[in-house]
Scaffold this motif. Structure first.
Motif, mmCIF file in Angstrom:
data_model
loop_
_atom_site.group_PDB
_atom_site.id
_atom_site.type_symbol
_atom_site.label_atom_id
_atom_site.label_comp_id
_atom_site.label_asym_id
_atom_site.label_seq_id
_atom_site.Cartn_x
_atom_site.Cartn_y
_atom_site.Cartn_z
ATOM 1 N N THR A 1 -68.594 71.570 12.984
ATOM 2 C CA THR A 1 -68.123 70.032 13.792
ATOM 3 C C THR A 1 -66.782 70.246 14.272
ATOM 4 N N LEU B 1 -78.027 72.189 2.661
ATOM 5 C CA LEU B 1 -76.887 71.366 1.642
ATOM 6 C C LEU B 1 -77.686 70.521 0.856
ATOM 7 N N LEU B 2 -77.892 69.204 1.135
ATOM 8 C CA LEU B 2 -78.396 67.773 0.841
ATOM 9 C C LEU B 2 -79.007 68.189 -0.318
ATOM 10 N N GLY C 1 -75.093 72.038 12.363
ATOM 11 C CA GLY C 1 -73.646 71.487 11.188
ATOM 12 C C GLY C 1 -74.861 70.322 10.635
ATOM 13 N N ILE C 2 -75.066 69.399 11.274
ATOM 14 C CA ILE C 2 -76.457 68.666 10.602
ATOM 15 C C ILE C 2 -77.167 69.678 9.977
ATOM 16 N N ALA D 1 -71.188 72.854 -3.664
ATOM 17 C CA ALA D 1 -70.196 72.191 -2.677
ATOM 18 C C ALA D 1 -69.954 72.246 -1.770
ATOM 19 N N ILE E 1 -70.063 74.537 8.014
ATOM 20 C CA ILE E 1 -69.954 72.774 8.755
ATOM 21 C C ILE E 1 -69.217 72.198 9.128
ATOM 22 N N THR F 1 -70.944 75.348 3.411
ATOM 23 C CA THR F 1 -69.558 74.470 3.831
ATOM 24 C C THR F 1 -68.918 74.666 5.117
ATOM 25 N N GLY G 1 -75.855 70.531 6.540
ATOM 26 C CA GLY G 1 -75.895 69.385 6.138
ATOM 27 C C GLY G 1 -77.818 68.455 5.308
#
Lengths: 232, 338
Positions: free
Chosen positions: A196, A211-212, A204-205, A169, A192, A189, A208
Motif C-alpha cells: 500500500t 485475509l478478510l 494489497g487489496i 490479523a 499489505i 499483514t 486484504g
C-alpha cells in the motif's frame, strides 16, 4: 477513486490466476500463525485449566493479570521481544531476529493470554458434578481432569480459534520481529502495509480480501463452537 | 455371619465447629441392601460420602474387607475406589451418547471395546432401556436419565453401590421402576447396596436393614408400633386401615399406603372403655409382659400387636396378667405418619 477500482480489478486477477507470490505469502502467514497458536494452546490450555480448578494464593491477581494481557498492544509485544532477541539483547546469540521463529515467539505471547483466559472461563463454566461423577466411576485425578476438558471442548476450541483470529490479523509484532523480508518473513499483514505504501493497491487489496475471508471463516467457526457449547 | 464388606469405627465429621456426624460403629454385610434414613440435615449424605470415600472424616477408621483405608496410598485407594461407585441425588450425564456414558467406567478400567459393547448392552437391558446405546443424552426423559445413570454405575459390577436419594428427583411413575432395578441389582450382580432416603416406607420396602440417623447420630430404636397400612377417608375424616376391622383415627392430609408409628408412652391402658377426647380405643388381650426397671412394657393384641409402656406402680395397682382383657386408648394425633 479510479486507482482504487483498478486495484480491486487487479486483485481479483491475481487471486484467480493463483499468483505465486500471493499464495506464498498466505501460506507463510498460516504456517507462522498456526505454529504460534499450537504452542500457545499447549501452554495456555493447561494453564487456564489449572487456574480454574486449583485454589492457590494470588488467584484473583493472576486472573486480573491475564485479562489485562488480553489487551496487550501488538507493537509493544514486538518491542519487548525485539529488545530480547536483537543482537545486543540477552538472547541475541541465537540470531533469530527477522526470522519466522521470532514472529512465532511474538504471536505466541499475544495468543497465550487469550487462550488462558478463555480456557479459564470455559472450565469454570463446566458443571462441578463432572469431576465428582468421573471420580465415583473410578477415574484417577488426571482422568477426571480430562473429562472436564472434554465437557468444555467446544469452548476450549473457541478459545484456540479466537487466539488464531488475533494473531493472523496482527501487524505490529510481525513487522518489528519479522522485518517483512520477501520470501522469508513477509506475511499478509506486513505485505499489505508495504504494498500500500508503495502504491501497489492491487497486490494489497488481493491480500486484504484473502485475509478478510480467513477472518470471516474464523469468526463463523468461533460462533459455531460457542453455540455448540451453550447447547451443552 | 459372613465378614462385613465395609465397616466404620468412631467416625466424626465436623463442619464449622459443629459435629455433623458422630458414629461409633457400623457394619455392612455383603449382598445386603441398607437404607440410611433421617430428616434433612441428619447427616445422611455426609455418611454416604464418607462411606464412598468422596469425603474424609475428621476422625475415625473405615475398613474395606477388614483393611483400614483412610491412610492408604493413592494407588491403593484408587483400587478400592474402583470397587465401589455412587449414584448421585442430582446425577450428571456426560454430554455424549448413552453408550459413551455407560462405557466410561469400563474405558478407564482399560476394558476392550468389544467387552464394553457387551456389558453396556447388558446394563441397559437390566434397567429396561434396551437399544438406547446410540441416543444422545439430550433426548432422554428424567426417568430414563436416572436409569442410564444407574446402568452406568452397575456396568462396573461394583462390590458396593451407593445411591443418594435415588428417587427424589424423578416422577412418581418412575419410582417403582427404580426400586425394582435396585432389588434386581442386588440379586443379579450380588452387590451390596447402600442408599439414603427420606421416605421411610421406601426404606422398609427395599432394605434388609434400616439405619436411622438423627442429628448425625444413629438412633438405635427403630420406631415402635410401626405399622404398614392404608390411609382412607370416610365422611371427611381420615382413618388408617391396619387390617380388616381395625381402623385408627389419624390426623393427616394424605391418603394411600403409609407407615405409621405410635409411641408406646402415648397409649393409655384401662380395664374399661372410658369417655375421653381420644378417638382411638380398642379391646385386646395382654400377650407379653416385659419388666424394665421402673417401667413395664406390655404387648396387647387388638388384632394387631401394640406395645404400651406403663409404670411399675400402675402395673401392680391394676393387677395385670397375661391374658387380661384391657382397652388401649390413644389420640389420633399420637399416630405418627411417615
Amino acid at each position: 477513486m479510479f486507482y482504487f477500482i483498478e486495484g480491486i480489478e487487479k486483485a481479483f486477477q491475481l487471486i484467480f490466476a493463483l499468483d505465486r507470490e500471493i499464495f506464498a505469502i498466505v501460506l507463510l502467514s498460516l504456517r507462522i500463525s498456526l505454529t504460534a497458536i499450537m504452542l500457545a494452546s499447549l501452554i495456555g490450555g493447561p494453564l487456564g485449566f489449572l487456574m480454574a480448578v486449583k485454589d492457590y494464593w494470588g488467584k484473583k491477581f493472576t486472573v486480573v493479570l491475564v485479562n489485562t494481557l488480553l489487551a496487550l498492544p501488538t507493537v509493544v509485544v514486538g518491542l519487548i521481544v525485539y529488545s530480547l532477541i536483537s543482537r545486543r539483547g540477552p538472547m541475541g546469540v541465537f540470531g533469530i531476529l527477522y526470522t519466522p521463529s521470532a514472529m512465532i515467539i511474538g504471536q505466541f505471547i499475544l495468543a497465550t493470554p487469550i487462550i488462558i483466559a478463555l480456557t479459564y472461563s470455559a472450565v469454570q463454566g463446566i458443571d462441578k458434578r463432572v469431576r465428582n461423577t468421573a471420580l465415583t466411576l473410578g477415574a484417577t485425578e488426571s482422568q477426571s481432569a480430562w473429562m472436564v476438558i472434554k465437557e468444555a471442548r467446544y469452548a476450549v476450541l473457541a478459545a484456540v480459534i479466537a487466539g488464531f483470529g488475533r494473531v493472523i490479523a496482527e501487524v505490529g509484532a510481525a513487522m518489528l520481529l519479522g522485518g517483512n523480508i520477501k520470501g522469508s518473513t513477509r506475511t499478509m499483514t506486513t505485505a499489505i502495509a508495504l504494498e500500500t505504501s508503495k502504491g501497489e493497491f492491487g497486490f494489497g487489496i488481493a491480500l486484504g480480501i484473502i485475509l478478510l475471508i480467513i477472518a470471516f471463516s474464523v469468526n463463523i467457526l468461533l460462533h459455531y463452537f460457542q453455540s455448540k457449547q451453550v447447547g451443552i | 455371619m459372613n465378614e462385613p464388606i465395609l465397616k466404620i469405627k468412631n467416625i466424626k465429621k465436623i463442619y464449622n465447629g459443629r459435629i455433623v456426624l458422630d458414629i461409633e460403629s457400623l457394619n455392612f454385610q455383603k449382598r445386603k441392601i441398607y437404607a440410611i434414613v433421617g430428616p434433612n440435615g441428619s447427616g445422611k449424605t455426609t455418611l454416604l460420602n464418607i462411606l464412598n470415600l468422596l469425603l474424609k472424616p475428621d476422625k475415625g477408621q473405615i475398613f474395606f474387607r477388614e483393611q483400614e483405608i483412610i491412610n492408604q496410598s493413592d494407588s491403593k485407594l484408587l483400587e478400592i475406589r474402583r470397587k465401589i461407585t455412587l449414584v448421585n441425588q442430582d446425577p450428571f450425564l456426560f454430554h455424549s451418547t448413552v453408550h459413551d456414558n455407560i462405557a466410561y467406567g469400563l474405558k478407564i478400567r482399560s476394558l476392550s471395546s468389544a467387552e464394553q459393547l457387551i456389558r453396556v448392552k447388558h446394563a441397559l437391558e437390566m434397567v429396561g432401556l434396551p437399544d438406547f446405546e446410540k441416543r444422545s443424552v439430550d433426548q432422554l426423559s428424567g426417568g430414563e436419565a436416572q436409569r442410564v445413570v444407574i446402568a452406568r454405575a452397575l456396568v462396573i459390577e461394583p462390590e458396593i453401590l451407593f445411591l443418594d436419594e435415588p428417587t427424589t428427583s424423578i416422577d412418581q411413575k418412575y419410582i417403582d421402576i427404580v426400586e425394582r432395578i435396585i432389588k434386581k441389582i442386588q440379586k443379579e450382580i450380588e452387590t451390596t447396596v447402600i442408599f439414603t432416603t427420606h421416605d421411610l416406607s421406601q426404606a422398609y420396602r427395599l432394605a434388609d436393614e434400616v439405619i436411622s440417623l438423627l442429628n448425625g447420630k444413629i438412633i438405635k430404636q427403630v420406631p415402635e408400633n410401626l405399622l404398614w397400612g392404608e390411609i382412607i377417608e370416610v365422611d371427611g375424616s381420615k382413618w388408617f386401615n391396619v387390617v380388616e376391622n381395625i381402623k385408627f383415627a389419624v390426623v393427616t392430609e394424605k391418603v394411600g399406603s403409609a407407615y405409621i408409628s405410635i409411641d408406646p408412652r402415648d397409649i393409655i391402658l384401662s380395664y374399661e372403655r372410658f369417655l375421653s377426647s381420644a378417638r382411638n380405643s380398642f379391646l385386646g388381650k395382654i400377650t407379653k409382659i416385659i419388666e424394665q426397671n421402673h417401667l413395664v412394657k406390655l404387648e396387647v393384641d387388638i388384632g394387631v400387636p401394640l406395645a404400651t409402656i406403663i409404670t411399675r406402680e400402675s402395673f401392680q395397682d391394676m393387677n395385670l396378667n397375661l391374658g387380661s382383657n384391657v382397652y388401649l386408648t390413644f389420640k389420633a394425633s399420637a399416630v405418627k405418619l411417615y
